[in-house]
Design a protein around this motif. Structure first.
Motif, PDB file in Angstrom:
ATOM      1  N   ALA A  93     -33.374  20.821 -12.767  1.00  0.00           N
ATOM      2  CA  ALA A  93     -34.264  19.805 -13.345  1.00  0.00           C
ATOM      3  C   ALA A  93     -34.754  18.847 -12.257  1.00  0.00           C
ATOM      4  O   ALA A  93     -35.935  18.482 -12.228  1.00  0.00           O
ATOM      5  CB  ALA A  93     -33.557  19.045 -14.462  1.00  0.00           C
ATOM      6  N   LYS A  94     -33.866  18.452 -11.364  1.00  0.00           N
ATOM      7  CA  LYS A  94     -34.281  17.571 -10.257  1.00  0.00           C
ATOM      8  C   LYS A  94     -35.300  18.266  -9.368  1.00  0.00           C
ATOM      9  O   LYS A  94     -36.286  17.662  -8.938  1.00  0.00           O
ATOM     10  CB  LYS A  94     -33.059  17.135  -9.446  1.00  0.00           C
ATOM     11  CG  LYS A  94     -32.189  16.136 -10.166  1.00  0.00           C
ATOM     12  CD  LYS A  94     -30.982  15.737  -9.338  1.00  0.00           C
ATOM     13  CE  LYS A  94     -30.123  14.722 -10.088  1.00  0.00           C
ATOM     14  NZ  LYS A  94     -28.934  14.326  -9.316  1.00  0.00           N
ATOM     15  N   ARG A  95     -35.090  19.541  -9.108  1.00  0.00           N
ATOM     16  CA  ARG A  95     -36.032  20.303  -8.281  1.00  0.00           C
ATOM     17  C   ARG A  95     -37.362  20.469  -9.012  1.00  0.00           C
ATOM     18  O   ARG A  95     -38.428  20.380  -8.389  1.00  0.00           O
ATOM     19  CB  ARG A  95     -35.432  21.659  -7.912  1.00  0.00           C
ATOM     20  CG  ARG A  95     -36.343  22.517  -7.077  1.00  0.00           C
ATOM     21  CD  ARG A  95     -36.608  21.931  -5.687  1.00  0.00           C
ATOM     22  NE  ARG A  95     -37.600  22.747  -5.003  1.00  0.00           N
ATOM     23  CZ  ARG A  95     -38.693  22.264  -4.440  1.00  0.00           C
ATOM     24  NH1 ARG A  95     -38.933  20.959  -4.415  1.00  0.00           N
ATOM     25  NH2 ARG A  95     -39.544  23.079  -3.858  1.00  0.00           N
ATOM     26  N   LEU A  96     -37.318  20.705 -10.319  1.00  0.00           N
ATOM     27  CA  LEU A  96     -38.572  20.821 -11.078  1.00  0.00           C
ATOM     28  C   LEU A  96     -39.358  19.515 -11.052  1.00  0.00           C
ATOM     29  O   LEU A  96     -40.591  19.542 -11.012  1.00  0.00           O
ATOM     30  CB  LEU A  96     -38.293  21.258 -12.515  1.00  0.00           C
ATOM     31  CG  LEU A  96     -37.991  22.744 -12.695  1.00  0.00           C
ATOM     32  CD1 LEU A  96     -37.533  23.030 -14.126  1.00  0.00           C
ATOM     33  CD2 LEU A  96     -39.190  23.614 -12.335  1.00  0.00           C
ATOM     34  N   LEU A  97     -38.677  18.381 -11.060  1.00  0.00           N
ATOM     35  CA  LEU A  97     -39.377  17.095 -10.915  1.00  0.00           C
ATOM     36  C   LEU A  97     -40.194  17.095  -9.628  1.00  0.00           C
ATOM     37  O   LEU A  97     -41.351  16.655  -9.613  1.00  0.00           O
ATOM     38  CB  LEU A  97     -38.380  15.930 -10.871  1.00  0.00           C
ATOM     39  CG  LEU A  97     -37.947  15.289 -12.162  1.00  0.00           C
ATOM     40  CD1 LEU A  97     -36.953  14.167 -11.881  1.00  0.00           C
ATOM     41  CD2 LEU A  97     -39.105  14.765 -12.972  1.00  0.00           C
ATOM     42  N   GLU A  98     -39.588  17.586  -8.550  1.00  0.00           N
ATOM     43  CA  GLU A  98     -40.278  17.644  -7.263  1.00  0.00           C
ATOM     44  C   GLU A  98     -41.461  18.617  -7.311  1.00  0.00           C
ATOM     45  O   GLU A  98     -42.559  18.286  -6.872  1.00  0.00           O
ATOM     46  CB  GLU A  98     -39.312  18.070  -6.160  1.00  0.00           C
ATOM     47  CG  GLU A  98     -38.211  17.076  -5.884  1.00  0.00           C
ATOM     48  CD  GLU A  98     -37.134  17.621  -4.953  1.00  0.00           C
ATOM     49  OE1 GLU A  98     -37.215  18.805  -4.547  1.00  0.00           O
ATOM     50  OE2 GLU A  98     -36.210  16.863  -4.622  1.00  0.00           O
ATOM     51  N   ILE A  99     -41.216  19.819  -7.831  1.00  0.00           N
ATOM     52  CA  ILE A  99     -42.265  20.841  -7.878  1.00  0.00           C
ATOM     53  C   ILE A  99     -43.455  20.362  -8.706  1.00  0.00           C
ATOM     54  O   ILE A  99     -44.609  20.448  -8.269  1.00  0.00           O
ATOM     55  CB  ILE A  99     -41.716  22.166  -8.440  1.00  0.00           C
ATOM     56  CG1 ILE A  99     -40.699  22.774  -7.464  1.00  0.00           C
ATOM     57  CG2 ILE A  99     -42.848  23.160  -8.731  1.00  0.00           C
ATOM     58  CD1 ILE A  99     -39.891  23.929  -8.046  1.00  0.00           C
ATOM     59  N   PHE A 100     -43.181  19.840  -9.907  1.00  0.00           N
ATOM     60  CA  PHE A 100     -44.273  19.368 -10.766  1.00  0.00           C
ATOM     61  C   PHE A 100     -44.984  18.171 -10.138  1.00  0.00           C
ATOM     62  O   PHE A 100     -46.206  18.078 -10.207  1.00  0.00           O
ATOM     63  CB  PHE A 100     -43.755  19.004 -12.162  1.00  0.00           C
ATOM     64  CG  PHE A 100     -43.713  20.150 -13.118  1.00  0.00           C
ATOM     65  CD1 PHE A 100     -44.757  20.393 -13.995  1.00  0.00           C
ATOM     66  CD2 PHE A 100     -42.620  20.999 -13.150  1.00  0.00           C
ATOM     67  CE1 PHE A 100     -44.721  21.454 -14.889  1.00  0.00           C
ATOM     68  CE2 PHE A 100     -42.569  22.062 -14.039  1.00  0.00           C
ATOM     69  CZ  PHE A 100     -43.623  22.293 -14.907  1.00  0.00           C
ATOM     70  N   GLY A 101     -44.237  17.256  -9.548  1.00  0.00           N
ATOM     71  CA  GLY A 101     -44.846  16.094  -8.914  1.00  0.00           C
ATOM     72  C   GLY A 101     -45.759  16.483  -7.763  1.00  0.00           C
ATOM     73  O   GLY A 101     -46.893  15.998  -7.656  1.00  0.00           O
ATOM     74  N   GLU A 102     -45.265  17.382  -6.895  1.00  0.00           N
ATOM     75  CA  GLU A 102     -46.063  17.833  -5.752  1.00  0.00           C
ATOM     76  C   GLU A 102     -47.287  18.623  -6.214  1.00  0.00           C
ATOM     77  O   GLU A 102     -48.363  18.501  -5.648  1.00  0.00           O
ATOM     78  CB  GLU A 102     -45.206  18.699  -4.831  1.00  0.00           C
ATOM     79  CG  GLU A 102     -44.115  17.929  -4.118  1.00  0.00           C
ATOM     80  CD  GLU A 102     -43.063  18.827  -3.483  1.00  0.00           C
ATOM     81  OE1 GLU A 102     -43.204  20.071  -3.510  1.00  0.00           O
ATOM     82  OE2 GLU A 102     -42.082  18.268  -2.948  1.00  0.00           O
ATOM     83  N   THR A 103     -47.119  19.435  -7.229  1.00  0.00           N
ATOM     84  CA  THR A 103     -48.194  20.314  -7.684  1.00  0.00           C
ATOM     85  C   THR A 103     -49.261  19.573  -8.474  1.00  0.00           C
ATOM     86  O   THR A 103     -50.460  19.823  -8.302  1.00  0.00           O
ATOM     87  CB  THR A 103     -47.616  21.470  -8.533  1.00  0.00           C
ATOM     88  OG1 THR A 103     -46.628  22.158  -7.762  1.00  0.00           O
ATOM     89  CG2 THR A 103     -48.692  22.445  -8.957  1.00  0.00           C
ATOM     90  N   THR A 104     -48.855  18.655  -9.348  1.00  0.00           N
ATOM     91  CA  THR A 104     -49.817  17.984 -10.225  1.00  0.00           C
ATOM     92  C   THR A 104     -50.304  16.652  -9.690  1.00  0.00           C
ATOM     93  O   THR A 104     -51.344  16.156 -10.125  1.00  0.00           O
ATOM     94  CB  THR A 104     -49.201  17.718 -11.616  1.00  0.00           C
ATOM     95  OG1 THR A 104     -48.158  16.735 -11.492  1.00  0.00           O
ATOM     96  CG2 THR A 104     -48.669  18.996 -12.248  1.00  0.00           C
ATOM     97  N   SER A 105     -49.546  16.017  -8.803  1.00  0.00           N
ATOM     98  CA  SER A 105     -49.815  14.646  -8.334  1.00  0.00           C
ATOM     99  C   SER A 105     -49.810  13.654  -9.488  1.00  0.00           C
ATOM    100  O   SER A 105     -50.439  12.599  -9.421  1.00  0.00           O
ATOM    101  CB  SER A 105     -51.139  14.567  -7.568  1.00  0.00           C
ATOM    102  OG  SER A 105     -51.096  15.392  -6.425  1.00  0.00           O
ATOM    103  N   LEU A 106     -49.113  13.989 -10.572  1.00  0.00           N
ATOM    104  CA  LEU A 106     -49.006  13.110 -11.734  1.00  0.00           C
ATOM    105  C   LEU A 106     -47.575  12.592 -11.851  1.00  0.00           C
ATOM    106  O   LEU A 106     -46.625  13.252 -11.425  1.00  0.00           O
ATOM    107  CB  LEU A 106     -49.363  13.873 -13.016  1.00  0.00           C
ATOM    108  CG  LEU A 106     -50.781  14.411 -13.106  1.00  0.00           C
ATOM    109  CD1 LEU A 106     -50.910  15.374 -14.279  1.00  0.00           C
ATOM    110  CD2 LEU A 106     -51.775  13.281 -13.226  1.00  0.00           C
ATOM    111  N   ALA A 107     -47.430  11.426 -12.444  1.00  0.00           N
ATOM    112  CA  ALA A 107     -46.103  10.854 -12.663  1.00  0.00           C
ATOM    113  C   ALA A 107     -45.473  11.491 -13.904  1.00  0.00           C
ATOM    114  O   ALA A 107     -46.153  11.747 -14.896  1.00  0.00           O
ATOM    115  CB  ALA A 107     -46.206   9.347 -12.858  1.00  0.00           C
ATOM    116  N   PRO A 108     -44.170  11.736 -13.858  1.00  0.00           N
ATOM    117  CA  PRO A 108     -43.490  12.296 -15.025  1.00  0.00           C
ATOM    118  C   PRO A 108     -43.233  11.251 -16.091  1.00  0.00           C
ATOM    119  O   PRO A 108     -43.070  10.068 -15.786  1.00  0.00           O
ATOM    120  CB  PRO A 108     -42.175  12.821 -14.442  1.00  0.00           C
ATOM    121  CG  PRO A 108     -41.891  11.897 -13.306  1.00  0.00           C
ATOM    122  CD  PRO A 108     -43.244  11.555 -12.729  1.00  0.00           C
TER     123      PRO A 108
END
Length: 144
Positions: A31-46
């Motif tokens: 889950a922590k890694r997915l936060l990074e992947i989604f953040g880097e990929t989308t440039s959106l805040a979770p």
């Protein structure tokens, strides 16, 4: 028809607080890694959506029935059984990427992964980016 309230709404809990409560060590690390992947990929805040979905961005929808509302553009949930990845346009035209992804299952708008070690994270980022670009091209979208 007026906007109907979705059951799954943004909450005040932070994604970090939610992830800290995960007991399973591999699921928590993923889950922590997915936060990074989604953040880097989308440039959106979770942002937390409901009690267990970490979402990125929003989009407005309107069905032919007249029902309309808004929902997250993409996101994930570290469920007990697997990691659920939400790619809202679904997986049409993604056969080549899915073939390169690794071990997974596909639902209508969900990608199910047992653990990140089973897949190629770069291909996952390609799939996430494809979904976000699709949503931005076809719907009114915005950041939180």
């Amino acid at each position: 028809m007026a906007k109907a309230e979705n059951k799954t709404q943004p909450t005040a809990q932070t994604p970090a607080e939610f992830i800290d409560q995960i007991d399973h060590p591999v699921r928590k690390a993923d889950a922590k890694r997915l936060l990074e992947i989604f953040g880097e990929t989308t440039s959106l805040a979770p942002r937390m959506w409901g009690p267990a979905i970490i979402g990125y961005g929003r989009y407005a929808y309107k069905y032919e029935s007249g029902r309309e509302g808004d929902f997250l553009m993409t996101g994930f949930s570290p469920r007990k059984a697997n990691l659920s990845i939400y790619i809202l346009p679904g997986y049409l035209d993604l056969e080549d990427k899915l073939a390169r992804l690794g071990k997974h299952k596909v639902g209508k708008s969900c990608l199910y992964i047992n653990k990140l070690a089973d897949i190629d994270e770069d291909v996952l980022a390609e799939i996430i980016d494809h979904g976000v670009q699709y949503m931005r091209a076809r719907y009114e979208t915005w950041e939180e």
